[in-house]
Design a protein around this motif. Structure first.
Motif, mmCIF file in Angstrom:
data_model
loop_
_atom_site.group_PDB
_atom_site.id
_atom_site.type_symbol
_atom_site.label_atom_id
_atom_site.label_comp_id
_atom_site.label_asym_id
_atom_site.label_seq_id
_atom_site.Cartn_x
_atom_site.Cartn_y
_atom_site.Cartn_z
ATOM 1 N N UNK A 127 0.836 -1.193 0.000
ATOM 2 C CA UNK A 127 0.000 0.000 0.000
ATOM 3 C C UNK A 127 0.871 1.244 0.000
ATOM 4 N N UNK A 128 0.588 2.157 -0.920
ATOM 5 C CA UNK A 128 1.311 3.420 -1.031
ATOM 6 C C UNK A 128 0.302 4.558 -0.912
ATOM 7 N N UNK A 129 0.700 5.630 -0.256
ATOM 8 C CA UNK A 129 -0.133 6.827 -0.164
ATOM 9 C C UNK A 129 0.475 7.900 -1.056
ATOM 10 N N UNK A 130 -0.360 8.495 -1.893
ATOM 11 C CA UNK A 130 0.043 9.546 -2.833
ATOM 12 C C UNK A 130 1.194 9.047 -3.704
ATOM 13 N N UNK A 131 2.261 9.816 -3.819
ATOM 14 C CA UNK A 131 3.381 9.424 -4.672
ATOM 15 C C UNK A 131 4.533 8.842 -3.869
ATOM 16 N N UNK A 132 4.239 8.231 -2.719
ATOM 17 C CA UNK A 132 5.282 7.679 -1.862
ATOM 18 C C UNK A 132 6.054 6.566 -2.549
ATOM 19 N N UNK A 133 7.358 6.522 -2.287
ATOM 20 C CA UNK A 133 8.209 5.486 -2.884
ATOM 21 C C UNK A 133 8.333 4.269 -1.975
ATOM 22 N N UNK A 134 8.037 4.446 -0.688
ATOM 23 C CA UNK A 134 8.077 3.340 0.265
ATOM 24 C C UNK A 134 6.655 2.996 0.677
ATOM 25 N N UNK A 135 6.302 1.708 0.684
ATOM 26 C CA UNK A 135 4.935 1.340 1.060
ATOM 27 C C UNK A 135 4.658 1.626 2.539
ATOM 28 N N UNK A 136 3.417 2.015 2.832
ATOM 29 C CA UNK A 136 3.012 2.208 4.228
ATOM 30 C C UNK A 136 2.702 0.863 4.866
ATOM 31 N N UNK A 137 2.462 -0.155 4.042
ATOM 32 C CA UNK A 137 2.221 -1.503 4.559
ATOM 33 C C UNK A 137 2.518 -2.524 3.465
ATOM 34 N N UNK A 138 3.036 -3.664 3.885
ATOM 35 C CA UNK A 138 3.227 -4.822 3.018
ATOM 36 C C UNK A 138 2.529 -5.985 3.710
ATOM 37 N N UNK A 139 1.493 -6.525 3.078
ATOM 38 C CA UNK A 139 0.608 -7.464 3.754
ATOM 39 C C UNK A 139 0.346 -8.702 2.902
ATOM 40 N N UNK A 174 -6.978 -4.071 6.949
ATOM 41 C CA UNK A 174 -5.979 -3.053 7.262
ATOM 42 C C UNK A 174 -6.696 -1.775 7.666
ATOM 43 N N UNK A 175 -6.300 -1.185 8.784
ATOM 44 C CA UNK A 175 -6.877 0.085 9.238
ATOM 45 C C UNK A 175 -5.980 1.224 8.779
ATOM 46 N N UNK A 176 -6.470 2.033 7.858
ATOM 47 C CA UNK A 176 -5.725 3.189 7.355
ATOM 48 C C UNK A 176 -5.971 4.366 8.284
ATOM 49 N N UNK A 177 -4.922 4.853 8.929
ATOM 50 C CA UNK A 177 -5.026 5.977 9.864
ATOM 51 C C UNK A 177 -4.905 7.282 9.082
ATOM 52 N N UNK A 178 -6.044 7.938 8.830
ATOM 53 C CA UNK A 178 -6.024 9.178 8.051
ATOM 54 C C UNK A 178 -5.652 10.386 8.893
ATOM 55 N N UNK A 179 -5.550 10.216 10.220
ATOM 56 C CA UNK A 179 -5.179 11.353 11.067
ATOM 57 C C UNK A 179 -3.744 11.786 10.828
ATOM 58 N N UNK A 180 -2.945 10.932 10.188
ATOM 59 C CA UNK A 180 -1.556 11.286 9.879
ATOM 60 C C UNK A 180 -1.426 11.964 8.516
ATOM 61 N N UNK A 181 -2.558 12.107 7.818
ATOM 62 C CA UNK A 181 -2.568 12.751 6.502
ATOM 63 C C UNK A 181 -3.148 14.155 6.619
ATOM 64 N N UNK A 182 -2.703 15.032 5.739
ATOM 65 C CA UNK A 182 -3.268 16.376 5.701
ATOM 66 C C UNK A 182 -4.659 16.327 5.071
ATOM 67 N N UNK A 240 -10.179 15.594 8.314
ATOM 68 C CA UNK A 240 -10.073 15.352 9.749
ATOM 69 C C UNK A 240 -10.269 16.636 10.543
ATOM 70 N N UNK A 241 -9.980 17.750 9.938
ATOM 71 C CA UNK A 241 -10.088 19.031 10.628
ATOM 72 C C UNK A 241 -11.533 19.439 10.792
ATOM 73 N N UNK A 242 -11.765 20.539 11.467
ATOM 74 C CA UNK A 242 -13.143 20.987 11.657
ATOM 75 C C UNK A 242 -13.776 21.406 10.334
ATOM 76 N N UNK A 243 -15.074 21.175 10.242
ATOM 77 C CA UNK A 243 -15.830 21.571 9.058
ATOM 78 C C UNK A 243 -16.049 23.076 9.119
ATOM 79 N N UNK A 244 -15.848 23.740 8.008
ATOM 80 C CA UNK A 244 -16.023 25.193 7.933
ATOM 81 C C UNK A 244 -17.256 25.476 7.086
#
Length: 133
Positions: free
Chosen positions: A10-22, A28-36, A63-67
């Motif tokens: 699993x890769x997020x955006x244009x990452x060269x290193x996978x966030x998980x190899x399964x 798999x629980x994707x933690x979106x709180x670490x993403x902008x 994840x931020x407040x709704x405006x």
């Protein structure tokens, strides 16, 4: 004994290193709180024997407040001084029942006023025509 399951990366955006190899199947629980906040892509690369598969899924993180803003719309042409009503609030945990935007004060839409006006006019006409002496 040969392995019958595929391996996924699993890769997020244009990452060269996978966030998980399964090994599949897996949950798999994707933690979106670490993403902008904003638009992202999840790239899933699968490998089985000598074959490789690819799936790309675009998604939006908020994840931020709704405006919420009253008084200015996107791409609107304006002039002069604009009175704006702004509000920002958190929707809370996703597991709980919360009506999205329920604590946000909003003006009554024009169509509601028009329906109310038409109903009152019809009621007045009905009363005058059916109960006049």
């Amino acid at each position: 004994m040969p392995e019958n399951n595929a391996m996924v990366y699993l890769y997020i955006d244009d990452g060269t290193h996978p966030v998980a190899a399964l090994n599949t199947p897996v949950v798999f629980n994707l933690d979106t709180t670490k993403l902008t906040d904003g638009v992202h892509t999840l790239k899933i690369v699968s490998q089985f024997d000598q074959k490789e598969g690819l799936k790309i899924i675009p998604f939006t993180v908020r994840n931020g407040p709704i405006i919420h803003i009253e008084g200015l719309s996107e791409n609107e042409t304006v002039s002069g001084t604009l009175p704006l009503m702004l509000n920002a609030y958190d929707t809370g945990r996703k597991q709980s029942f919360i009506i999205k935007g329920s604590e946000n004060p909003r003006t009554i839409p024009v169509w509601v006023w028009l329906i109310a006006l038409v109903f009152v006019a019809w009621a007045a006409f009905y009363l005058v025509t059916n109960f006049s002496l």
